[in-house]
Design a protein around this motif. Structure first.
Motif, PDB file in Angstrom:
ATOM      1  N   VAL A 135       0.851  -1.181   0.000  1.00 59.59           N
ATOM      2  CA  VAL A 135       0.000   0.000   0.000  1.00 59.59           C
ATOM      3  C   VAL A 135       0.888   1.234   0.000  1.00 59.59           C
ATOM      4  N   GLU A 136       0.381   2.315  -0.548  1.00 61.30           N
ATOM      5  CA  GLU A 136       1.098   3.586  -0.546  1.00 61.30           C
ATOM      6  C   GLU A 136       0.494   4.466   0.541  1.00 61.30           C
ATOM      7  N   ILE A 137       1.350   5.021   1.410  1.00 66.69           N
ATOM      8  CA  ILE A 137       0.917   5.917   2.473  1.00 66.69           C
ATOM      9  C   ILE A 137       1.857   7.116   2.511  1.00 66.69           C
ATOM     10  N   ASN A 138       1.439   8.181   3.193  1.00 63.61           N
ATOM     11  CA  ASN A 138       2.309   9.361   3.235  1.00 63.61           C
ATOM     12  C   ASN A 138       3.256   9.307   4.431  1.00 63.61           C
ATOM     13  N   LEU A 139       4.220  10.187   4.423  1.00 58.31           N
ATOM     14  CA  LEU A 139       5.252  10.214   5.453  1.00 58.31           C
ATOM     15  C   LEU A 139       4.681  10.533   6.830  1.00 58.31           C
ATOM     16  N   ASN A 140       3.645  11.369   6.896  1.00 54.19           N
ATOM     17  CA  ASN A 140       3.020  11.687   8.190  1.00 54.19           C
ATOM     18  C   ASN A 140       2.474  10.429   8.862  1.00 54.19           C
ATOM     19  N   THR A 141       1.858   9.560   8.093  1.00 50.87           N
ATOM     20  CA  THR A 141       1.323   8.312   8.636  1.00 50.87           C
ATOM     21  C   THR A 141       2.442   7.404   9.112  1.00 50.87           C
ATOM     22  N   VAL A 142       3.515   7.327   8.348  1.00 49.45           N
ATOM     23  CA  VAL A 142       4.675   6.515   8.730  1.00 49.45           C
ATOM     24  C   VAL A 142       5.224   6.993  10.069  1.00 49.45           C
ATOM     25  N   LYS A 143       5.370   8.309  10.217  1.00 48.61           N
ATOM     26  CA  LYS A 143       5.887   8.873  11.471  1.00 48.61           C
ATOM     27  C   LYS A 143       4.921   8.667  12.624  1.00 48.61           C
ATOM     28  N   ALA A 144       3.624   8.884  12.395  1.00 44.78           N
ATOM     29  CA  ALA A 144       2.622   8.754  13.454  1.00 44.78           C
ATOM     30  C   ALA A 144       2.557   7.331  14.001  1.00 44.78           C
ATOM     31  N   LEU A 145       2.704   6.335  13.118  1.00 46.81           N
ATOM     32  CA  LEU A 145       2.638   4.932  13.544  1.00 46.81           C
ATOM     33  C   LEU A 145       4.009   4.376  13.909  1.00 46.81           C
ATOM     34  N   LYS A 146       5.055   5.194  13.714  1.00 43.58           N
ATOM     35  CA  LYS A 146       6.430   4.784  13.988  1.00 43.58           C
ATOM     36  C   LYS A 146       6.791   3.502  13.228  1.00 43.58           C
ATOM     37  N   LEU A 147       6.450   3.508  11.939  1.00 45.81           N
ATOM     38  CA  LEU A 147       6.739   2.359  11.084  1.00 45.81           C
ATOM     39  C   LEU A 147       8.223   2.326  10.749  1.00 45.81           C
ATOM     40  N   ILE A 148       8.724   1.136  10.544  1.00 43.99           N
ATOM     41  CA  ILE A 148      10.131   0.926  10.245  1.00 43.99           C
ATOM     42  C   ILE A 148      10.281   0.556   8.777  1.00 43.99           C
ATOM     43  N   LYS A 149      11.279   1.140   8.122  1.00 44.04           N
ATOM     44  CA  LYS A 149      11.529   0.845   6.710  1.00 44.04           C
ATOM     45  C   LYS A 149      11.684  -0.665   6.527  1.00 44.04           C
ATOM     46  N   GLY A 150      10.978  -1.206   5.551  1.00 43.92           N
ATOM     47  CA  GLY A 150      11.017  -2.639   5.283  1.00 43.92           C
ATOM     48  C   GLY A 150      10.014  -3.423   6.111  1.00 43.92           C
ATOM     49  N   GLY A 151       9.308  -2.755   7.020  1.00 44.82           N
ATOM     50  CA  GLY A 151       8.314  -3.412   7.871  1.00 44.82           C
ATOM     51  C   GLY A 151       6.967  -3.522   7.178  1.00 44.82           C
ATOM     52  N   THR A 152       5.961  -3.834   7.981  1.00 46.36           N
ATOM     53  CA  THR A 152       4.618  -3.982   7.438  1.00 46.36           C
ATOM     54  C   THR A 152       3.639  -3.102   8.199  1.00 46.36           C
ATOM     55  N   LEU A 153       2.479  -2.928   7.608  1.00 47.11           N
ATOM     56  CA  LEU A 153       1.387  -2.151   8.155  1.00 47.11           C
ATOM     57  C   LEU A 153       0.212  -3.103   8.365  1.00 47.11           C
ATOM     58  N   LYS A 154      -0.387  -3.105   9.561  1.00 46.22           N
ATOM     59  CA  LYS A 154      -1.565  -3.935   9.820  1.00 46.22           C
ATOM     60  C   LYS A 154      -2.799  -3.151   9.405  1.00 46.22           C
ATOM     61  N   ILE A 155      -3.649  -3.781   8.612  1.00 44.66           N
ATOM     62  CA  ILE A 155      -4.860  -3.153   8.098  1.00 44.66           C
ATOM     63  C   ILE A 155      -6.042  -4.031   8.496  1.00 44.66           C
ATOM     64  N   LYS A 156      -7.036  -3.437   9.177  1.00 45.80           N
ATOM     65  CA  LYS A 156      -8.226  -4.173   9.609  1.00 45.80           C
ATOM     66  C   LYS A 156      -9.463  -3.561   8.979  1.00 45.80           C
ATOM     67  N   SER A 157     -10.353  -4.434   8.490  1.00 43.29           N
ATOM     68  CA  SER A 157     -11.622  -3.994   7.939  1.00 43.29           C
ATOM     69  C   SER A 157     -12.531  -5.202   7.746  1.00 43.29           C
ATOM     70  N   ASN A 158     -13.815  -4.989   7.919  1.00 42.61           N
ATOM     71  CA  ASN A 158     -14.819  -6.028   7.670  1.00 42.61           C
ATOM     72  C   ASN A 158     -14.535  -7.314   8.437  1.00 42.61           C
ATOM     73  N   GLY A 159     -13.996  -7.210   9.643  1.00 46.43           N
ATOM     74  CA  GLY A 159     -13.713  -8.391  10.451  1.00 46.43           C
ATOM     75  C   GLY A 159     -12.472  -9.149  10.024  1.00 46.43           C
ATOM     76  N   SER A 160     -11.743  -8.633   9.064  1.00 48.54           N
ATOM     77  CA  SER A 160     -10.516  -9.271   8.583  1.00 48.54           C
ATOM     78  C   SER A 160      -9.317  -8.383   8.886  1.00 48.54           C
ATOM     79  N   SER A 161      -8.172  -9.025   8.998  1.00 49.71           N
ATOM     80  CA  SER A 161      -6.937  -8.291   9.254  1.00 49.71           C
ATOM     81  C   SER A 161      -5.852  -8.833   8.336  1.00 49.71           C
ATOM     82  N   ILE A 162      -5.078  -7.922   7.740  1.00 48.91           N
ATOM     83  CA  ILE A 162      -3.970  -8.316   6.875  1.00 48.91           C
ATOM     84  C   ILE A 162      -2.754  -7.472   7.227  1.00 48.91           C
ATOM     85  N   GLU A 163      -1.593  -7.943   6.864  1.00 51.57           N
ATOM     86  CA  GLU A 163      -0.355  -7.179   7.000  1.00 51.57           C
ATOM     87  C   GLU A 163       0.231  -7.024   5.609  1.00 51.57           C
TER      88      GLU A 163
END
Length: 87
Positions: free
Chosen positions: A26-54
């Motif tokens: 997924v493509e996200i902006n730098l503000n979101t990366v900083k707010a979630l303290k994401l690490i380069k090469g890591g993953t983002l957890k996405i939840k919707s409709n009772g499902s969760s993916i990374e």
């Protein structure tokens, strides 16, 4: 009022006809990366409709609270899907 994140599907099978499908991120902006303290090469957890993916992420010039994807992940309700995101 704070806006909820939304997954926006920009997938178009006609654009990718005959090409390898390497859009498993997924493509996200730098503000979101900083707010979630994401690490380069890591993953983002996405939840919707009772499902969760990374998914892997890529920093891109998109609006706040927007996740763009060029591939369907199976949690979408349509083109725009409200989601919860975390590290």
């Amino acid at each position: 009022m704070e806006a909820k994140p939304a997954l926006i599907d920009v997938y178009n099978p006609f654009t990718w006809n005959g090409l390898a499908d390497d859009n498993d991120f997924v493509e996200i902006n730098l503000n979101t990366v900083k707010a979630l303290k994401l690490i380069k090469g890591g993953t983002l957890k996405i939840k919707s409709n009772g499902s969760s993916i990374e998914k892997k992420f890529k920093v891109a010039p998109v609006q706040d609270n927007v996740l763009l994807t060029g591939k369907r992940f199976g949690i979408e309700k349509g083109i725009i899907t409200p989601v919860e995101i975390s590290r």
